[in-house]
Scaffold this motif. Structure first.
Motif, mmCIF file in Angstrom:
data_model
loop_
_atom_site.group_PDB
_atom_site.id
_atom_site.type_symbol
_atom_site.label_atom_id
_atom_site.label_comp_id
_atom_site.label_asym_id
_atom_site.label_seq_id
_atom_site.Cartn_x
_atom_site.Cartn_y
_atom_site.Cartn_z
ATOM 1 N N ILE A 30 0.848 -1.200 0.000
ATOM 2 C CA ILE A 30 0.000 0.000 0.000
ATOM 3 C C ILE A 30 0.881 1.248 0.000
ATOM 4 O O ILE A 30 0.616 2.209 -0.727
ATOM 5 N N ALA A 31 1.944 1.244 0.788
ATOM 6 C CA ALA A 31 2.862 2.385 0.829
ATOM 7 C C ALA A 31 3.482 2.618 -0.539
ATOM 8 O O ALA A 31 3.622 3.768 -0.981
ATOM 9 N N ASP A 32 3.847 1.551 -1.244
ATOM 10 C CA ASP A 32 4.412 1.678 -2.590
ATOM 11 C C ASP A 32 3.414 2.301 -3.552
ATOM 12 O O ASP A 32 3.760 3.193 -4.331
ATOM 13 N N VAL A 33 2.171 1.839 -3.522
ATOM 14 C CA VAL A 33 1.151 2.361 -4.436
ATOM 15 C C VAL A 33 0.838 3.821 -4.120
ATOM 16 O O VAL A 33 0.823 4.675 -5.016
ATOM 17 N N LEU A 34 0.585 4.131 -2.862
ATOM 18 C CA LEU A 34 0.276 5.512 -2.490
ATOM 19 C C LEU A 34 1.445 6.444 -2.801
ATOM 20 O O LEU A 34 1.251 7.593 -3.196
ATOM 21 N N GLY A 35 2.673 5.931 -2.651
ATOM 22 C CA GLY A 35 3.859 6.720 -2.908
ATOM 23 C C GLY A 35 3.998 7.160 -4.356
ATOM 24 O O GLY A 35 4.740 8.089 -4.662
ATOM 25 N N GLU A 36 3.284 6.520 -5.255
ATOM 26 C CA GLU A 36 3.288 6.929 -6.663
ATOM 27 C C GLU A 36 2.466 8.194 -6.875
ATOM 28 O O GLU A 36 2.643 8.887 -7.870
ATOM 29 N N PHE A 37 1.567 8.513 -5.961
ATOM 30 C CA PHE A 37 0.634 9.621 -6.138
ATOM 31 C C PHE A 37 0.750 10.720 -5.094
ATOM 32 O O PHE A 37 0.221 11.806 -5.266
ATOM 33 N N MET A 38 1.418 10.430 -3.987
ATOM 34 C CA MET A 38 1.479 11.398 -2.898
ATOM 35 C C MET A 38 2.698 11.132 -2.031
ATOM 36 O O MET A 38 3.282 10.046 -2.088
ATOM 37 N N ASN A 39 3.070 12.122 -1.243
ATOM 38 C CA ASN A 39 4.172 11.962 -0.305
ATOM 39 C C ASN A 39 3.598 11.537 1.045
ATOM 40 O O ASN A 39 3.073 12.356 1.797
ATOM 41 N N VAL A 40 3.704 10.262 1.323
ATOM 42 C CA VAL A 40 3.167 9.699 2.562
ATOM 43 C C VAL A 40 4.190 9.895 3.674
ATOM 44 O O VAL A 40 5.322 9.441 3.569
ATOM 45 N N THR A 41 3.798 10.595 4.725
ATOM 46 C CA THR A 41 4.702 10.856 5.842
ATOM 47 C C THR A 41 4.493 9.893 7.004
ATOM 48 O O THR A 41 5.321 9.809 7.899
ATOM 49 N N GLY A 42 3.411 9.168 6.983
ATOM 50 C CA GLY A 42 3.128 8.175 8.014
ATOM 51 C C GLY A 42 1.915 7.355 7.626
ATOM 52 O O GLY A 42 1.057 7.827 6.881
ATOM 53 N N MET A 43 1.873 6.119 8.088
ATOM 54 C CA MET A 43 0.738 5.265 7.725
ATOM 55 C C MET A 43 0.512 4.221 8.807
ATOM 56 O O MET A 43 1.461 3.711 9.402
ATOM 57 N N ASN A 44 -0.750 3.913 9.029
ATOM 58 C CA ASN A 44 -1.137 2.850 9.942
ATOM 59 C C ASN A 44 -2.166 1.978 9.234
ATOM 60 O O ASN A 44 -3.164 2.480 8.727
ATOM 61 N N VAL A 45 -1.892 0.683 9.192
ATOM 62 C CA VAL A 45 -2.831 -0.270 8.602
ATOM 63 C C VAL A 45 -3.245 -1.227 9.704
ATOM 64 O O VAL A 45 -2.403 -1.793 10.398
ATOM 65 N N SER A 46 -4.551 -1.375 9.895
ATOM 66 C CA SER A 46 -5.033 -2.280 10.935
ATOM 67 C C SER A 46 -6.065 -3.243 10.361
ATOM 68 O O SER A 46 -6.682 -2.985 9.331
ATOM 69 N N LEU A 47 -6.227 -4.344 11.052
ATOM 70 C CA LEU A 47 -7.136 -5.397 10.636
ATOM 71 C C LEU A 47 -8.056 -5.720 11.794
ATOM 72 O O LEU A 47 -7.596 -5.982 12.909
ATOM 73 N N ASP A 48 -9.356 -5.661 11.532
ATOM 74 C CA ASP A 48 -10.346 -6.001 12.557
ATOM 75 C C ASP A 48 -11.206 -7.154 12.066
ATOM 76 O O ASP A 48 -11.647 -7.153 10.917
ATOM 77 N N SER A 49 -11.459 -8.096 12.931
ATOM 78 C CA SER A 49 -12.347 -9.210 12.611
ATOM 79 C C SER A 49 -13.783 -8.792 12.846
ATOM 80 O O SER A 49 -14.087 -8.094 13.810
#
Length: 77
Positions: A30-49
């Protein structure tokens, strides 16, 4: 603890470990894909059941700018 309960706990523990490994790869991709379109300075990915065998993936990205990619033609299929 019965044998059935023990096996159930082992399977649950293994699946949680596998999900954590998968989420690490997902966050990187996800960081790679978003990095093609924007400058990502931080990211949190979470998974909930959802408790019924399904999941919700939440992505929070901090972005300080979007890259100018020009106007995309609607003729491109």
């Amino acid at each position: 603890m019965t044998d059935t309960e023990r096996v159930k706990r082992i399977v649950e523990k293994d699946s949680i470990g596998a999900l954590n490994d998968i989420m690490s790869v997902v966050q990187s991709d996800i960081a790679d894909v978003l990095g093609e379109f924007m400058n990502v300075t931080g990211m949190n990915v979470s998974l909930d059941s959802d408790g019924h065998g399904g999941y919700t993936v939440k992505i929070d990205a901090n972005v300080d700018r979007f890259y100018d990619i020009g106007k995309i033609s609607s003729d491109i299929v």
